[in-house]
Design an enzyme around this catalytic site. Structure first.
Site, PDB file in Angstrom:
ATOM      1  N   THR A 237       0.851  -1.209   0.000  1.00 11.58           N
ATOM      2  CA  THR A 237       0.000   0.000   0.000  1.00 11.58           C
ATOM      3  C   THR A 237       0.879   1.248   0.000  1.00 11.58           C
ATOM      4  O   THR A 237       0.383   2.350   0.247  1.00 11.58           O
ATOM      5  CB  THR A 237      -0.902   0.059   1.260  1.00 11.58           C
ATOM      6  OG1 THR A 237      -0.078  -0.152   2.409  1.00 11.58           O
ATOM      7  CG2 THR A 237      -2.023  -0.937   1.215  1.00 11.58           C
ATOM      8  N   ALA A 238       2.190   1.078  -0.238  1.00 14.16           N
ATOM      9  CA  ALA A 238       3.106   2.231  -0.128  1.00 14.16           C
ATOM     10  C   ALA A 238       3.281   2.896  -1.490  1.00 14.16           C
ATOM     11  O   ALA A 238       2.538   3.834  -1.826  1.00 14.16           O
ATOM     12  CB  ALA A 238       4.425   1.773   0.477  1.00 14.16           C
ATOM     13  N   ARG A 239       4.216   2.414  -2.282  1.00 17.13           N
ATOM     14  CA  ARG A 239       4.402   2.929  -3.641  1.00 17.13           C
ATOM     15  C   ARG A 239       4.776   1.768  -4.550  1.00 17.13           C
ATOM     16  O   ARG A 239       5.579   0.896  -4.177  1.00 17.13           O
ATOM     17  CB  ARG A 239       5.513   3.983  -3.681  1.00 17.13           C
ATOM     18  CG  ARG A 239       5.123   5.331  -3.079  1.00 17.13           C
ATOM     19  CD  ARG A 239       4.035   6.055  -3.889  1.00 17.13           C
ATOM     20  NE  ARG A 239       3.663   7.348  -3.345  1.00 17.13           N
ATOM     21  CZ  ARG A 239       2.615   7.570  -2.539  1.00 17.13           C
ATOM     22  NH1 ARG A 239       1.821   6.567  -2.186  1.00 17.13           N
ATOM     23  NH2 ARG A 239       2.343   8.783  -2.120  1.00 17.13           N
ATOM     24  N   ASP A 263      -2.220  -2.180  -3.934  1.00 14.61           N
ATOM     25  CA  ASP A 263      -3.056  -0.971  -4.076  1.00 14.61           C
ATOM     26  C   ASP A 263      -2.324   0.090  -4.885  1.00 14.61           C
ATOM     27  O   ASP A 263      -2.933   1.094  -5.268  1.00 14.61           O
ATOM     28  CB  ASP A 263      -3.372  -0.425  -2.674  1.00 14.61           C
ATOM     29  CG  ASP A 263      -4.290   0.790  -2.698  1.00 14.61           C
ATOM     30  OD1 ASP A 263      -5.316   0.738  -3.407  1.00 14.61           O
ATOM     31  OD2 ASP A 263      -3.993   1.795  -2.020  1.00 14.61           O
ATOM     32  N   GLU A 268       1.387   3.958 -12.217  1.00 17.35           N
ATOM     33  CA  GLU A 268      -0.090   4.024 -12.149  1.00 17.35           C
ATOM     34  C   GLU A 268      -0.609   5.359 -12.696  1.00 17.35           C
ATOM     35  O   GLU A 268       0.097   6.361 -12.607  1.00 17.35           O
ATOM     36  CB  GLU A 268      -0.561   3.810 -10.697  1.00 17.35           C
ATOM     37  CG  GLU A 268      -0.103   4.891  -9.740  1.00 17.35           C
ATOM     38  CD  GLU A 268      -0.473   4.584  -8.285  1.00 17.35           C
ATOM     39  OE1 GLU A 268      -0.219   3.474  -7.804  1.00 17.35           O
ATOM     40  OE2 GLU A 268      -1.015   5.500  -7.644  1.00 17.35           O
ATOM     41  N   HIS A 286      -5.398   2.240  -5.983  1.00 12.18           N
ATOM     42  CA  HIS A 286      -4.836   3.237  -5.061  1.00 12.18           C
ATOM     43  C   HIS A 286      -5.934   3.922  -4.230  1.00 12.18           C
ATOM     44  O   HIS A 286      -6.155   5.127  -4.348  1.00 12.18           O
ATOM     45  CB  HIS A 286      -4.001   4.285  -5.823  1.00 12.18           C
ATOM     46  CG  HIS A 286      -3.049   5.018  -4.910  1.00 12.18           C
ATOM     47  ND1 HIS A 286      -1.862   5.560  -5.339  1.00 12.18           N
ATOM     48  CD2 HIS A 286      -3.113   5.311  -3.582  1.00 12.18           C
ATOM     49  CE1 HIS A 286      -1.246   6.145  -4.321  1.00 12.18           C
ATOM     50  NE2 HIS A 286      -1.989   6.012  -3.237  1.00 12.18           N
TER      51      HIS A 286
HETATM   52  C1  8YV Z   1      -3.336   9.654  -1.514  1.00 14.29           C
HETATM   53  C2  8YV Z   1      -1.179   8.485  -0.736  1.00 14.29           C
HETATM   54  O1  8YV Z   1      -4.590   9.200  -1.836  1.00 14.29           O
HETATM   55  O2  8YV Z   1      -0.958  10.015   1.031  1.00 14.29           O
HETATM   56  C3  8YV Z   1      -0.391   9.340   0.172  1.00 14.29           C
HETATM   57  O3  8YV Z   1       0.850   9.347   0.041  1.00 14.29           O
HETATM   58  O4  8YV Z   1      -0.650   7.723  -1.449  1.00 14.29           O
HETATM   59  C4  8YV Z   1      -2.680   8.533  -0.766  1.00 14.29           C
HETATM   60  O5  8YV Z   1      -3.202   8.609   0.519  1.00 14.29           O
HETATM   61  C5  8YV Z   1      -2.744  10.198  -2.740  1.00 14.29           C
HETATM   62  O6  8YV Z   1      -1.399  10.230  -2.744  1.00 14.29           O
HETATM   63  C6  8YV Z   1      -3.359  11.584  -2.974  1.00 14.29           C
HETATM   64  O7  8YV Z   1      -2.456  12.614  -3.109  1.00 14.29           O
END
Ligand code: 8YV
Length: 320
Positions: A237-239, A263, A268, A286
């Protein structure tokens, strides 16, 4: 004093836009889209600050072209790999993020992925939707049981710790790797591993919660997957860039990795087409922080940072 002029780079939730309109002269593009390059520079004309999202890439080139009036960029995200902090510092632009308020939502999503991947939710749903379910069988769609298994958490920050808390409730044995070992009260019963390799060796399940940096790019790759116990489940769920897609897809295909819950994806919203054909990959678009409460809280946190800056105070989440 006229109100500061603030660009909202995306159509954030209503309550966030309403609060921004109360305290700023808001510039809101007609359509919600992620502007980059020339389009982003265009949007930034004539404003004092901007509330941006992770879909707006603030590269060194953008900072070089940034209009001089823009003094602060507040990101509606905890991650900030889309902002070149050195270029921002060189230009004297203040950068903030919106951490903390999304810990629970993101950890909930990681838990959803861990359970969905280990219980083969994609194959189950597909079978039901296709009308292929012909009846119960003792060995039908067997998944992996988390109880008593070792969960390896890479990046034991606030989101990693929220995931650990949830997985303790599943009866999992928590292991982690972090740049530095946590204080005893934060670590609790979790086992610290000084290197990522050590963590990979014990991770029956792996959940990624670290930042994406040059050191963590493609950290999950053919070599590190080979270190893992047999048939692990991998959650991200990170990158997306922290995972080497080719290596993960090969491991899913061979069964070396039992399942993955993802996610986030490298590049993406485009994703490696291999994932579309990988039945053991459970995929989300995401949505880690996507609850209204959380998205409001992220906006309010970003506005708190902007308010502090324009009132001459230090923003709480200043990164540059
Ligand atoms: C956001 C995220 O939805 O906060 C983060 O780093 O990846 C997500 O929570 C997205 O990046 C919106 O800017």
């Amino acid at each position: 004093m006229p109100l500061p002029r603030l660009l909202l780079s995306r159509h954030y939730p209503e309550a966030v836009i309403a609060r921004a309109r109360r305290d700023y002269q808001v510039v809101l593009p007609e359509h919600d889209a992620s502007a980059n390059g020339d389009a982003l520079i265009e949007q930034l004309q004539g404003v004092d600050g901007a509330l941006i999202s992770a879909s707006n890439r603030f590269t060194a080139t953008i900072f070089a072209r940034l209009p001089a009036e823009v003094k602060i960029i507040a990101s509606y995200s905890v991650g900030y790999e889309h902002v070149d902090l050195d270029a921002a510092k060189a230009k004297g632009v203040v950068i903030t993020n919106s951490p903390d308020v999304l810990n629970d939502a993101t950890a909930d999503t990681a838990l959803l992925l861990l359970l969905a991947a280990s219980r083969r939710a994609r194959e189950c749903l597909q079978m039901v939707l296709n009308g292929d379910w012909v009846g119960w069988s003792p060995t039908h769609l067997l998944g992996k049981q988390p109880t008593g298994k070792r969960l390896g958490i890479i990046g034991m920050g606030r989101i990693g710790r929220a995931m650990a808390e949830r997985c303790r409730a599943l009866g999992m044995d928590i292991h982690y790797h972090n740049r530095s070992r946590l204080a005893a009260d934060l670590e609790g019963d979790a086992t610290y591993h000084a290197t990522a390799d050590e963590l990979f060796r014990v991770a029956d399940f792996l959940s990624i919660h670290c930042e994406m940096t040059p050191a963590t790019t493609k950290l999950v790759n053919a070599r590190t997957i080979a270190l893992m116990p047999d048939a692990p489940v991998i959650v991200n769920t990170a990158r997306g860039g922290i995972v080497d897609d080719e290596a993960l897809l090969a491991a899913l295909k061979s069964g070396r990795v039992a399942a993955a819950g993802l996610d986030v994806f490298d590049g993406e919203p485009k994703l490696h087409p291999g994932y579309l054909k990988a039945p053991t990959a459970f995929l989300l678009p995401h949505i880690g922080s996507a609850t209204l409460d959380t998205r409001n809280a992220m906006g309010f946190r970003a506005l708190d940072n902007l308010d502090a800056y324009f009132a001459g105070r230090e923003p709480g989440d200043r990164l540059a």
